[in-house]
Design a protein around this motif. Structure first.
Motif, mmCIF file in Angstrom:
data_model
loop_
_atom_site.group_PDB
_atom_site.id
_atom_site.type_symbol
_atom_site.label_atom_id
_atom_site.label_comp_id
_atom_site.label_asym_id
_atom_site.label_seq_id
_atom_site.Cartn_x
_atom_site.Cartn_y
_atom_site.Cartn_z
ATOM 1 N N LEU A 1 0.907 -0.826 0.153
ATOM 2 C CA LEU A 1 -0.181 -0.203 -0.003
ATOM 3 C C LEU A 1 1.218 1.012 -0.019
ATOM 4 O O LEU A 1 1.444 1.312 0.757
ATOM 5 C CB LEU A 1 -0.792 -0.057 1.230
ATOM 6 C CG LEU A 1 -1.697 1.270 1.152
ATOM 7 C CD1 LEU A 1 -2.888 0.805 0.333
ATOM 8 C CD2 LEU A 1 -2.882 1.377 3.021
ATOM 9 N N ASP A 2 0.655 2.110 -1.212
ATOM 10 C CA ASP A 2 1.274 3.470 -1.012
ATOM 11 C C ASP A 2 0.789 4.533 -1.595
ATOM 12 O O ASP A 2 -0.818 4.161 -0.993
ATOM 13 C CB ASP A 2 2.554 3.459 -2.558
ATOM 14 C CG ASP A 2 1.879 2.691 -3.700
ATOM 15 O OD1 ASP A 2 0.345 3.122 -3.981
ATOM 16 O OD2 ASP A 2 2.707 1.958 -4.232
ATOM 17 N N ARG A 3 1.597 5.253 -1.366
ATOM 18 C CA ARG A 3 0.430 7.092 -1.550
ATOM 19 C C ARG A 3 -0.896 6.521 -2.619
ATOM 20 O O ARG A 3 -1.440 7.465 -2.504
ATOM 21 C CB ARG A 3 1.022 8.103 -2.181
ATOM 22 C CG ARG A 3 1.881 8.008 -0.848
ATOM 23 C CD ARG A 3 1.814 8.902 1.096
ATOM 24 N NE ARG A 3 2.213 8.588 1.654
ATOM 25 C CZ ARG A 3 2.247 8.805 2.682
ATOM 26 N NH1 ARG A 3 0.369 9.392 3.177
ATOM 27 N NH2 ARG A 3 2.498 9.496 4.099
ATOM 28 N N SER A 4 -0.636 5.645 -3.304
ATOM 29 C CA SER A 4 -1.553 5.698 -4.806
ATOM 30 C C SER A 4 -2.990 4.830 -4.578
ATOM 31 O O SER A 4 -4.527 4.854 -5.266
ATOM 32 C CB SER A 4 -0.858 5.503 -6.274
ATOM 33 O OG SER A 4 -0.454 3.599 -5.828
ATOM 34 N N SER A 5 -2.982 4.472 -3.573
ATOM 35 C CA SER A 5 -4.336 3.788 -2.269
ATOM 36 C C SER A 5 -4.371 2.328 -3.470
ATOM 37 O O SER A 5 -3.707 2.101 -4.617
ATOM 38 C CB SER A 5 -5.748 4.833 -2.409
ATOM 39 O OG SER A 5 -5.945 4.793 -3.989
ATOM 40 N N PHE A 6 -5.136 1.469 -2.512
ATOM 41 C CA PHE A 6 -5.458 0.562 -3.598
ATOM 42 C C PHE A 6 -7.355 0.692 -3.922
ATOM 43 O O PHE A 6 -8.197 1.077 -2.675
ATOM 44 C CB PHE A 6 -5.487 -0.619 -2.732
ATOM 45 C CG PHE A 6 -5.770 -1.912 -3.247
ATOM 46 C CD1 PHE A 6 -5.213 -2.976 -3.707
ATOM 47 C CD2 PHE A 6 -6.980 -2.737 -2.468
ATOM 48 C CE1 PHE A 6 -4.932 -3.868 -4.405
ATOM 49 C CE2 PHE A 6 -7.526 -3.856 -2.784
ATOM 50 C CZ PHE A 6 -6.326 -4.704 -3.593
ATOM 51 N N TYR A 7 -7.561 0.219 -4.779
ATOM 52 C CA TYR A 7 -8.573 0.904 -5.489
ATOM 53 C C TYR A 7 -9.642 -0.197 -6.016
ATOM 54 O O TYR A 7 -8.995 -1.212 -6.203
ATOM 55 C CB TYR A 7 -8.664 2.047 -6.559
ATOM 56 C CG TYR A 7 -9.589 3.036 -6.591
ATOM 57 C CD1 TYR A 7 -10.448 2.347 -7.973
ATOM 58 C CD2 TYR A 7 -10.523 4.061 -6.332
ATOM 59 C CE1 TYR A 7 -11.690 3.015 -8.102
ATOM 60 C CE2 TYR A 7 -11.029 4.765 -6.409
ATOM 61 C CZ TYR A 7 -12.176 4.014 -7.303
ATOM 62 O OH TYR A 7 -12.570 5.191 -8.051
ATOM 63 N N LEU A 8 -10.616 -0.762 -5.305
ATOM 64 C CA LEU A 8 -11.829 -1.156 -5.941
ATOM 65 C C LEU A 8 -13.208 -1.006 -7.053
ATOM 66 O O LEU A 8 -13.625 0.090 -6.013
ATOM 67 C CB LEU A 8 -12.602 -2.724 -5.330
ATOM 68 C CG LEU A 8 -10.935 -3.390 -4.687
ATOM 69 C CD1 LEU A 8 -12.070 -4.363 -3.608
ATOM 70 C CD2 LEU A 8 -10.309 -3.672 -5.428
ATOM 71 N N ALA A 9 -13.332 -1.129 -7.935
ATOM 72 C CA ALA A 9 -14.782 0.312 -8.169
ATOM 73 C C ALA A 9 -15.486 -1.381 -9.302
ATOM 74 O O ALA A 9 -14.771 -2.304 -9.851
ATOM 75 C CB ALA A 9 -14.462 0.556 -9.207
#
Length: 325
Positions: A306-314
């Motif tokens: 997990l970094d500054r770009s985040s972990f994202y689900l859509a």
């Protein structure tokens, strides 16, 4: 609640020590000094928990462990051994031992705690089976009661965001997505969070019922995790395999796209698994077969930091996100 414990240990003095300690704490204790004696007692007594040494005079403790866990009436096994060889530990855990203690156990309350965990886990599994059958009995009612469906749909989304260990989990539910997707996330311990996004592919108008079935199957696993048994929730591929098998043996006729992620808030490592290809991820992965189609489907684990770009689900117009604070 039954509290029958079988001790399989060829050291008579150590076996007596364990037996007396557990008897004083209200357990019903049985002892065996050989594999042959153990098999005879197992057939007669049907203990709730087995404590098993790996080195017995007539047979390997691993073979006893394997026989127990292959039987229809398998009970949890705690291995107690003088060996601290990693290969022995791996072999026992791979066969299905729920715990491995190196003897002599200096603090016997550790052993008592391990046994109590086994008993709690067994009770959770029994409650799970009861919930599953109650669910089966009520499916027909759910399919035809639209007002009940509307009320229950509120259970498919959390009510507040989560922030712990430098990680924040938040979401946005798309307009009209309330009966199409299920979002869940929980803090399981001081260092672990689990998050999940699911979408059903069911008969028209029945997506919410299918998702409620999935949630009902997930709930006992979650309760087990909150009580300390994190094996499934720490390994998303095992969790999806378990849920898929249950779905394929239920009366629900739907496929499910699911992404489950486990986050270590200390190391910031994320493990995730993906069933179906209808959920978009911020990180590249390879989706496996949607759940609810084939009982023997398997799922892979993927990892990232997990970094500054985040972990994202859509999915649809809904998103779920884990990010650093």
């Amino acid at each position: 609640m039954s509290r029958r414990v079988l001790i399989i240990e060829d050291d008579a003095i150590y076996s007596s020590l364990l037996s007396n300690y557990l008897l004083d704490r209200g357990f019903d204790v049985f002892s065996a000094g050989t594999g042959k004696e153990a098999k005879e007692i197992l057939a007669k007594v049907k203990p709730n928990v087995v404590l098993c040494d790996l080195e017995l005079p007539d047979v390997s403790g691993l073979s006893i462990l394997e026989d127990i866990l292959k039987s229809p009436e398998a009970m949890p096994v705690i291995v107690i051994s003088a060996s601290d060889d990693l290969s022995d530990i791996r072999a026992a855990v791979r066969l299905g031992a729920v715990d491995y203690l190196v003897k002599p156990v200096q603090q016997l309350d550790v052993l008592e705690f391990a046994i109590e965990n086994c008993l709690t886990r067994k009770d959770l599994e029994i409650n799970y089976e009861q919930e599953r059958w109650e669910l089966e009995d009520h499916l027909d009612v759910l399919f035809h009661d639209q007002s009940m469906i509307a009320r229950l749909a509120q259970d498919l989304t959390p009510h507040e965001f989560l922030q712990t260990g430098g990680v924040k989990v938040d979401y946005e539910l798309g307009l009209n997505d309330g009966e199409k997707v299920w979002i869940d996330y929980y803090r399981l311990s001081d260092s672990q969070v689990v998050m999940l996004l699911a979408r059903a592919q069911a008969t028209s108008g029945q997506d919410v019922v299918a998702l409620l079935v999935l949630k009902t199957l997930f709930n006992p696993i979650l309760r087990s995790g909150l009580s300390g048994n994190l094996q499934l929730l720490s390994n998303p591929h095992l969790l999806l395999t378990r849920l898929n098998n249950e779905l394929c043996h239920s009366r629900i006729r739907a496929a499910f796209d699911v992404v489950c992620a486990s986050i270590n808030t200390q190391t910031k490592e994320i493990r995730w698994s993906q069933a179906g290809d209808k959920i978009m991820l911020s990180h590249e992965g390879h989706p496996d077969l949607a759940m609810g189609i084939w009982a023997k489907a398997t799922y892979r684990n993927h990892t990232t930091q997990l970094d500054r770009s985040s972990f994202y689900l859509a999915c649809e117009n809904t998103w779920l996100r884990a990010s650093l604070t």
